[in-house]
Design an enzyme around this catalytic site. Structure first.
Site, PDB file in Angstrom:
ATOM      1  N   GLU A  22       0.737  -1.256   0.001  1.00 21.37           N
ATOM      2  CA  GLU A  22      -0.316   0.084   0.094  1.00 21.37           C
ATOM      3  C   GLU A  22       0.869   1.157  -0.360  1.00 21.37           C
ATOM      4  OE1 GLU A  22      -0.638  -2.657   1.941  1.00 21.37           O
ATOM      5  OE2 GLU A  22      -2.673  -3.406   0.884  1.00 21.37           O
ATOM      6  N   HIS A  52     -11.322  -4.053   8.685  1.00 21.79           N
ATOM      7  CA  HIS A  52     -11.383  -4.854   7.780  1.00 21.79           C
ATOM      8  C   HIS A  52     -12.684  -3.966   7.345  1.00 21.79           C
ATOM      9  CE1 HIS A  52      -8.574  -8.037   7.049  1.00 21.79           C
ATOM     10  NE2 HIS A  52      -8.351  -7.467   6.140  1.00 21.79           N
TER      11      HIS A  52
END
Lengths: 334, 324
Positions: free
Chosen positions: B59, B128
C-alpha cells in the site's frame, strides 16, 4: 581519457563548491549570523557531484539530505541560501528550506521528511518518465540509514518489475544518525540487497569522483536506452555529526580515525589526479577555492543584509494564502 | 439518466475521465483480470495493463508511486482495497502529498485521487470495517470526499480526478451496491456543496453514506409516527465542508444532530457540531448532538451491528432534541 579537461575541471569546481558552502554556512552558524539547521555533505561530495554531472540538464532527481553539490550545481547560490535561512527571496519563500526543497521545474523532486519514503515517490516519478515517453532517466540518492526503510524495498522491487529508468544511489557513510552499522546492516554489502530483488547493483568507492562518474554514466545510459534500474552503493564516510552542531560524542575515536584513513578526502583524492594529469596546478586549484569562497561569502553578506529588514522575512499572512495549500479557494484555513 | 449501482456510477466516471485524458492511470490491488475486489471498475479490458496498473500488495508503494507520478505531470488514481489499510500509506497521503503545493509556495501540485472502501458490510472485523474520515480530516492540504448515492458517486469522482490537489475519495461498502439514477455523460459536482436530501422544519441531521441511509429511514418514521419534521443533509465532501447549507438549515430548525459510523470521540462529527455551536449559537434551541460508534474496535460478524449507529438511536436522539 573519457572526459574533456573542461568537464574534469567543472566537476572539481562542483565538489569544491559543495565543500566550501558547508564550511562557510557552519562558520556563519558559529558567528550567529546566518543560522540554519543543516546536514553536512563534507567528505561525500564526489557522490552528489557525479550525479549532478551525469544527469542531463533536464533530467530529474531526488536528492538525499547530504547532496550539497547536487543542489548547488543547478541553483543560484543567493536564492538557495535565502531559502535555507528563511527569507522571501528564497526559491520557495523560505517555506521549504533546503531539506524539502520543492523545485520541480528545476528537476528537484522534494525529498520527504521521512527518509526512505522518498524511494517509492521517486520510483513513481520514474514510472511517469517512461509512461510519458520522455526518454529521460533519473537518480534517487539516499543514505545507508534510509536504506533500511521497508518502503525502499516495495519501490525497488516494483522498479524491477516495471523496468523503470531510475538509478538508486545509496551513500554508505557508515552512520544512520548516531548508530553504526552493527545496528542495521546484516549483509556483506548493501548492494547485495538489491541483487535479491533482481536489480543489477554494484559497490563503488564513493570517494573516487571518476569511478563514481563512470558508473553513474553507465547506469543512466542503461536507464535511458533500455529502461533498466540500477542500484549503486557508494562507499564513503561521514566526517561530521548527523546535523550541524552534532558533536558526535557517540562516535568511537579509534573507529573514526581508522575510517578517515580508509576513506581519504574525495577532494584531496581528486586534486592528486588533476595534478598528475596536468589538468590543474595546485595554484590554480587554490585560486578556484578562494574565488568560490568569495562568491559564497558574498551571497552570505547579501542574505544577511536582507535579513535585517523584517519585511523580507515571510510572515504568517504571507504563507496562509489559500493558494499555497489548495488549488482552489478554500474557506477556513485559520 | 440511467439507473445503475453506485459502483457502476464510479466506473463510468473513471472511464469517461480516462477517455478524455491519457495521463490518467488507474492503479491498485487485484484490478487486472479479477477486475477489482469491491469496485468492479471494468477498466482492464478497455485500457489493459498500460493504464490499469495492477500493483504489488504494497500500500505504501501504491500511494507513494501515485504521488511521484502526480508530481511528474500525470493524474493518477490509486485504490486501496480497504480504507483501514490507509495506515500503511499514511506517510505519502498525509505527510507528503498534501505538502507539495505548500512547500513549493504554490508553484507545484500533486493531482492524485486515492479511492478506498470504508465501513461495515459483512462482519469483517476490526481491521476491515472501519470508517476513517477522521484519520484524514485533520491534514491540511487534502480534500475529503464521502459520496452517499450513485449520482454523487459519479459527479464527485469526476471532480476529484480533475482536481489539482490530492483528493481522498472514501466510499462505503454499505452504499456501493445500491441503485440510483445517474446522469449520462458529462456530470460533475463541485466540492463543498452539500445536498439537502430531505427538507424539514424541526431538526437538522448531517449524515453520510450508511448513516445517511439510516437517517433517511429514521426521518421518514419520525414524520409518520410523531409528526417530527427532519431535514437531512448529506455533506458530500467533508473537506471542504459546506458550512453555509448546514448553518442555514440550523437557522430554520434550531436543532442539530450529526451521525457517523466512526467512533463518536474525536470523530469528524465533533468538528461539525462545534462549528454549529460556534456559528449558530443563537439559533439553537438545544445543544447539538453527535452519534457515533463507541470507542471500541469493530467486532467480528454479527456483533458489528450492535456497534454501528442504529435507526433507533437516531430516532431517540431526535426525540431528545425536540423534547428539550
Amino acid at each position: 581519457m573519457k572526459y574533456t579537461n573542461n568537464e574534469l575541471i567543472s566537476m572539481y569546481k562542483t565538489m569544491v563548491l559543495g565543500r566550501i558552502y558547508d564550511d562557510v554556512l557552519w562558520e556563519e552558524n558559529q558567528k550567529g549570523r546566518l543560522y540554519s539547521m543543516f546536514h553536512f555533505s563534507t567528505g561525500q561530495e564526489a557522490i552528489g557531484t557525479a550525479a549532478a554531472h551525469a544527469l542531463r540538464e533536464n533530467e530529474p532527481f531526488m536528492p538525499s539530505h547530504r547532496c550539497r553539490p547536487l543542489h548547488l550545481h543547478r541553483l543560484d547560490i543567493y536564492k538557495y541560501l535565502a531559502e535555507q535561512v528563511g527569507i522571501k527571496d528564497g526559491y520557495n519563500m523560505g517555506i521549504s528550506g533546503d531539506p524539502h526543497l520543492t523545485l520541480l521545474d528545476k528537476g528537484f523532486i522534494p525529498n520527504p521528511g521521512v527518509l526512505g519514503q522518498g524511494c517509492p515517490i521517486a520510483t513513481g516519478f520514474a514510472f511517469a518518465l517512461k509512461y510519458m515517453k520522455t526518454g529521460k532517466a533519473m537518480v534517487q540518492l539516499m543514505g545507508d540509514g534510509t536504506y533500511n526503510q521497508g518502503a525502499v524495498y516495495e519501490a525497488m522491487n516494483w522498479a524491477v518489475v516495471q523496468k523503470l529508468p531510475i538509478v538508486y544511489v545509496v551513500e554508505n557513510n557508515a552512520f544512520a544518525m548516531t548508530t553504526t552499522q552493527d545496528v542495521y546492516v546484516g549483509t556483506e554489502a548493501l548492494s547485495d540487497r538489491a541483487k535479491g530483488l533482481g536489480m543489477d547493483s554494484i559497490t563503488v568507492n564513493g570517494n573516487d569522483i571518476l569511478a563514481m562518474r563512470e558508473i553513474m554514466d553507465i547506469a543512466l545510459d542503461r536507464a535511458r536506452i533500455s529502461s533498466t534500474p540500477t542500484m549503486i552503493e557508494a562507499v564513503t564516510y561521514r566526517r561530521q555529526g548527523h546535523f550541524a552542531g552534532d558533536t558526535a560524542d557517540y562516535r568511537d575515536k579509534s573507529f573514526h580515525e581508522q575510517m578517515l584513513l580508509k576513506h581519504p578526502d574525495p577532494i584531496l583524492n581528486y586534486e592528486k589526479v588533476l595534478i598528475q594529469r596536468n589538468i590543474l596546478t595546485q595554484d590554480e586549484m587554490d585560486i578556484i577555492k578562494v574565488e568560490t569562497r568569495k562568491m559564497i561569502t558574498g551571497a552570505c553578506d547579501m542574505v544577511y543584509e536582507k535579513m535585517q529588514n523584517p519585511a523580507n522575512k515571510p510572515s504568517i499572512q504571507d504563507i496562509i494564502k489559500p493558494e499555497f495549500t489548495y488549488a482552489s479557494p478554500m474557506e477556513g484555513l485559520i | 439518466m440511467s439507473k445503475m449501482l453506485y459502483m457502476s456510477a464510479m466506473a463510468q466516471a473513471v472511464q469517461e475521465e480516462m477517455e478524455a485524458d491519457k495521463n490518467i492511470v488507474y492503479m491498485g490491488e487485484d484490478i487486472g483480470k479479477f477486475g477489482g475486489t469491491f469496485f468492479k471498475n471494468g477498466l482492464f479490458p478497455i485500457y489493459g495493463k498500460e493504464r490499469v496498473i495492477e500493483m504489488p500488495i504494497a500500500e505504501n508503494l501504491i500511494v507513494a508511486a501515485a504521488l511521484g507520478m502526480a508530481t511528474a505531470g500525470m493524474r493518477p488514481i490509486c485504490e486501496l482495497m480497504y480504507a483501514d489499510f490507509i495506515s500503511l500509506a499514511f506517510d505519502p497521503i498525509c505527510n507528503e502529498a498534501p505538502k507539495i503545493r505548500f512547500q513549493s509556495a504554490g508553484k507545484a501540485s500533486a493531482p492524485m485521487t486515492l479511492i478506498s472502501f470504508q465501513g461495515t458490510i459483512d462482519g469483517s472485523g476490526s481491521v476491515h470495517s472501519q470508517c476513517v474520515e477522521a484519520w484524514i480530516a485533520n491534514v491540511p492540504g487534502l480534500k475529503l470526499v464521502v459520496p452517499s448515492i450513485a449520482s454523487d458517486a459519479k459527479g464527485l469522482l469526476k471532480t476529484a480526478i480533475r482536481d489539482n490537489d490530492p483528493v481522498v475519495y472514501l466510499t462505503h461498502k454499505s452504499v456501493m451496491y445500491i441503485n440510483g439514477d445517474v446522469p449520462d455523460g458529462e456530470y460533475t459536482i463541485p466540492f463543498g456543496k452539500a445536498r439537502v436530501a430531505r427538507e424539514g422544519r424541526d431538526v437538522t441531521i448531517v449524515a453520510w453514506q450508511r448513516c445517511y441511509m439510516v437517517a433517511m429511514e429514521a426521518a421518514q418514521e419520525l414524520e409518520e409516527e410523531f409528526g417530527i419534521s427532519v431535514e437531512v443533509i448529506d455533506p458530500r465532501t467533508l473537506i471542504p465542508l459546506d458550512k453555509a447549507t448546514i448553518l442555514e438549515s440550523v437557522k430554520k430548525t434550531g436543532r442539530f444532530l450529526v451521525v457517523h459510523d466512526a467512533p463518536k470521540k474525536y470523530g469528524v462529527g465533533g468538528e461539525i457540531a462545534s462549528m454549529v455551536a460556534e456559528e449558530a449559537y443563537h439559533d439553537l434551541k438545544s445543544a447539538p448532538l453527535r452519534l457515533g460508534a463507541p470507542s471500541i474496535p469493530i467486532p467480528f460478524f454479527k456483533l458489528e451491528e450492535q456497534v454501528i449507529v442504529s435507526k433507533q438511536q437516531i430516532k431517540e436522539a431526535v426525540k431528545k432534541l425536540v423534547n428539550e
